[in-house]
Write a protein that holds these residues in place. Structure first.
Motif, PDB file in Angstrom:
ATOM      1  N   VAL A   1     -34.084  33.294 -10.073  1.00 11.99           N
ATOM      2  CA  VAL A   1     -33.138  33.598 -11.002  1.00 11.99           C
ATOM      3  C   VAL A   1     -34.020  33.655 -12.577  1.00 11.99           C
ATOM      4  O   VAL A   1     -34.782  32.823 -12.888  1.00 11.99           O
ATOM      5  CB  VAL A   1     -32.268  32.070 -11.014  1.00 11.99           C
ATOM      6  CG1 VAL A   1     -31.441  32.071 -12.429  1.00 11.99           C
ATOM      7  CG2 VAL A   1     -31.416  32.044 -10.018  1.00 11.99           C
ATOM      8  N   SER A   2     -33.524  34.559 -13.121  1.00  6.52           N
ATOM      9  CA  SER A   2     -34.361  34.928 -14.304  1.00  6.52           C
ATOM     10  C   SER A   2     -33.445  34.750 -15.420  1.00  6.52           C
ATOM     11  O   SER A   2     -32.230  35.123 -15.433  1.00  6.52           O
ATOM     12  CB  SER A   2     -34.655  36.451 -14.380  1.00  6.52           C
ATOM     13  OG  SER A   2     -35.291  37.007 -15.524  1.00  6.52           O
ATOM     14  N   THR A   3     -33.895  34.137 -16.549  1.00  4.73           N
ATOM     15  CA  THR A   3     -33.262  33.621 -17.610  1.00  4.73           C
ATOM     16  C   THR A   3     -33.923  33.705 -18.948  1.00  4.73           C
ATOM     17  O   THR A   3     -35.142  33.769 -19.155  1.00  4.73           O
ATOM     18  CB  THR A   3     -32.642  32.065 -17.583  1.00  4.73           C
ATOM     19  OG1 THR A   3     -32.203  31.825 -18.701  1.00  4.73           O
ATOM     20  CG2 THR A   3     -33.989  31.151 -17.348  1.00  4.73           C
ATOM     21  N   SER A   4     -33.064  33.969 -19.775  1.00  2.11           N
ATOM     22  CA  SER A   4     -33.565  34.222 -21.184  1.00  2.11           C
ATOM     23  C   SER A   4     -34.047  32.826 -21.858  1.00  2.11           C
ATOM     24  O   SER A   4     -34.625  32.811 -22.934  1.00  2.11           O
ATOM     25  CB  SER A   4     -32.444  34.965 -22.027  1.00  2.11           C
ATOM     26  OG  SER A   4     -31.314  33.990 -22.214  1.00  2.11           O
ATOM     27  N   GLY A   5     -33.807  31.901 -20.961  1.00  8.21           N
ATOM     28  CA  GLY A   5     -34.321  30.022 -21.389  1.00  8.21           C
ATOM     29  C   GLY A   5     -33.049  29.730 -22.407  1.00  8.21           C
ATOM     30  O   GLY A   5     -33.466  29.075 -23.415  1.00  8.21           O
ATOM     31  N   ILE A   6     -31.952  29.401 -21.923  1.00  9.15           N
ATOM     32  CA  ILE A   6     -30.738  28.747 -22.441  1.00  9.15           C
ATOM     33  C   ILE A   6     -31.366  27.171 -22.017  1.00  9.15           C
ATOM     34  O   ILE A   6     -31.235  27.106 -20.772  1.00  9.15           O
ATOM     35  CB  ILE A   6     -29.626  29.030 -22.125  1.00  9.15           C
ATOM     36  CG1 ILE A   6     -29.467  30.684 -22.156  1.00  9.15           C
ATOM     37  CG2 ILE A   6     -28.481  28.306 -23.045  1.00  9.15           C
ATOM     38  CD1 ILE A   6     -27.918  31.240 -21.881  1.00  9.15           C
ATOM     39  N   ILE A   7     -31.515  26.291 -22.851  1.00 11.73           N
ATOM     40  CA  ILE A   7     -32.074  25.270 -22.613  1.00 11.73           C
ATOM     41  C   ILE A   7     -30.962  24.219 -22.027  1.00 11.73           C
ATOM     42  O   ILE A   7     -31.400  23.511 -20.747  1.00 11.73           O
ATOM     43  CB  ILE A   7     -32.596  24.118 -23.759  1.00 11.73           C
ATOM     44  CG1 ILE A   7     -33.939  24.940 -24.376  1.00 11.73           C
ATOM     45  CG2 ILE A   7     -32.945  22.709 -23.507  1.00 11.73           C
ATOM     46  CD1 ILE A   7     -34.442  24.713 -25.635  1.00 11.73           C
ATOM     47  N   ALA A   8     -29.933  24.054 -22.272  1.00 14.40           N
ATOM     48  CA  ALA A   8     -28.940  23.192 -21.349  1.00 14.40           C
ATOM     49  C   ALA A   8     -28.726  23.316 -20.065  1.00 14.40           C
ATOM     50  O   ALA A   8     -28.839  22.512 -19.222  1.00 14.40           O
ATOM     51  CB  ALA A   8     -27.525  23.092 -22.395  1.00 14.40           C
ATOM     52  N   PRO A   9     -28.476  24.638 -19.699  1.00  7.24           N
ATOM     53  CA  PRO A   9     -28.164  24.947 -18.246  1.00  7.24           C
ATOM     54  C   PRO A   9     -29.591  24.811 -17.397  1.00  7.24           C
ATOM     55  O   PRO A   9     -29.527  24.627 -16.241  1.00  7.24           O
ATOM     56  CB  PRO A   9     -27.516  26.395 -18.317  1.00  7.24           C
ATOM     57  CG  PRO A   9     -27.952  26.868 -19.797  1.00  7.24           C
ATOM     58  CD  PRO A   9     -27.819  25.850 -20.468  1.00  7.24           C
ATOM     59  N   LEU A  10     -30.615  25.036 -18.144  1.00  9.24           N
ATOM     60  CA  LEU A  10     -32.073  24.942 -17.612  1.00  9.24           C
ATOM     61  C   LEU A  10     -32.406  23.484 -16.998  1.00  9.24           C
ATOM     62  O   LEU A  10     -32.743  23.236 -15.941  1.00  9.24           O
ATOM     63  CB  LEU A  10     -33.072  25.373 -18.501  1.00  9.24           C
ATOM     64  CG  LEU A  10     -33.773  26.729 -18.436  1.00  9.24           C
ATOM     65  CD1 LEU A  10     -34.843  27.079 -19.514  1.00  9.24           C
ATOM     66  CD2 LEU A  10     -34.353  26.931 -16.863  1.00  9.24           C
TER      67      LEU A  10
END
Ligand code: SAH
Ligand code: SF4
Length: 346
Positions: free
Chosen positions: A188-197
């Protein structure tokens, strides 16, 4: 109206089947037909009683997506699908040396707004459902006629902004009752949204798959300029979450870094990146992606020597770094060139 059976995680489908008056093991049989055998006609599910097959066919359908175009490059195939409400979804099949990797989309468009990414230009049109995510896999596998070993959530969209649907799709991918893929082979590649991370770090399904974070800049200021979400998701806090992220031994978080000429590609930037990672260098590896140009985007790809110098600085500082040229780029575009209104992925 019929429902899509592929919107249900295995346990949910068992419950649904019970509500419909079937034993839960009937759900497991249906799951096997759909995911293990790739059968998409209920009448062919021969270990289910005839009446059950008829009832299921009345109640459920299987494919929310319609294949509208297929473009082949030597090392990649791009599939363009249409949703029932007329949106276009792109999926890219990558041919590796000894296996296939599928790059799936999680949203139509994206509202994260990264300045180097063509997907951002459309904004967010809508989230994809679990069934629409999983159907990308089922339909490409059927077309290919072979298993697809790896899945990366690197197509259109920000997967963690569509958390529940992505989570359920990942569950269907790794469940032995459904696609039964190895959790090591899903990313899973993410832009780094902290809450769902943070949520992902505690989620029994999601924390088991690979995590890739699109970093793209080594300082708060530079990252804010490229990725506006950095304002609400500050880089120091993101790095703290990543450094604390639970990982089994020998597994690493991938930091993706799109190299853009004269923007984030200097040796000084590489040194800042080393500083950012600090003493946690064994927990990360860096994928350097030379920028893929698009006519609408104001950036250029750096010359190869700069890419190599950046990579060398990271290795010398003790951080593993690999250069990833996007496949199929000449033929149909690549990472960050995917458009909801036109096309494109890796
Ligand atoms: N939204 C998620 C996943 C989709 S983007 C994310 O941002 O991680 C997948 C990858 O493509 C990201 O690492 C992103 O940084 C990269 N990318 C975006 N635009 C690009 C471009 N123009 N050239 C090369 N890579 C790009
Ligand atoms: Fe969205 Fe990822 Fe593109 Fe950023 S790079 S706009 S998060 S798809």
């Amino acid at each position: 109206m019929k429902e899509f059976l592929t919107n249900y995680a295995p346990k949910e489908l068992e419950r649904k089947f019970e509500e419909l008056g079937f034993e839960p093991y009937r759900a497991r049989q249906a799951l096997k037909w759909v995911y293990a055998k790739g059968v998409d006609d209920f009448s062919l599910m021969t270990d289910l009683p005839k009446e059950a097959r008829a009832k299921l066919a009345e109640r459920f359908e299987l494919h929310p997506l319609e294949l509208v175009e297929k473009v082949e490059a030597p090392d990649a195939v791009k599939y363009l699908f249409k949703t029932r409400d007329g949106h276009l979804v792109e999926t890219v099949l990558l041919k590796e040396r000894d296996h296939y990797t599928l790059c799936v989309s999680s949203q139509v468009g994206c509202n994260v707004g990264c300045s180097f990414c063509a997907t951002a230009l459309d904004g967010l049109l809508r989230n994809l459902s679990t069934a629409e995510i999983v159907d990308q896999y089922l339909q490409v596998r059927k077309d290919l006629g072979e298993p697809i070993r790896n899945v990366v959530f690197m197509g259109m969209g920000e997967p963690l902004a569509n958390y529940e649907n992505v989570r359920r799709a990942v569950e269907l991918m790794v469940s032995p009752k459904a696609l039964n893929l190895s959790k090591r082979r899903i990313t899973v590649s993410t832009s780094g949204i902290i809450a769902p991370l943070k949520k992902m770090a505690k989620d029994p399904v999601m924390k088991e798959v690979n995590l890739a974070v699109s970093l793209n800049a080594p300082t708060q200021e530079k990252r804010e300029a490229l990725m506006p979400l950095t304002r609400l998701n500050p880089l120091p806090e993101l790095m703290k979450v990543l450094k604390e992220y639970p990982l089994s031994p020998y597994r690493r978080i991938t930091l993706e870094y799109v190299l853009i000429k004269d923007v984030n590609d200097s040796v000084q930037d590489a040194k800042e990146l080393l500083k950012l990672v600090g003493k946690h260098k064994k927990k990360f590896k860096v994928n350097l992606i030379p920028f893929n140009p698009s006519p609408e985007l104001p950036y250029e790809r750096p010359p190869l020597e700069r890419v190599m110098a950046f990579q060398k600085t990271l290795w010398e500082g003790g951080l593993s770094a690999f250069v990833r040229f996007s496949k199929g780029a000449e033929v149909f575009g690549a990472c960050g060139q995917l458009r909801a209104k036109r096309k494109v992925c890796m």
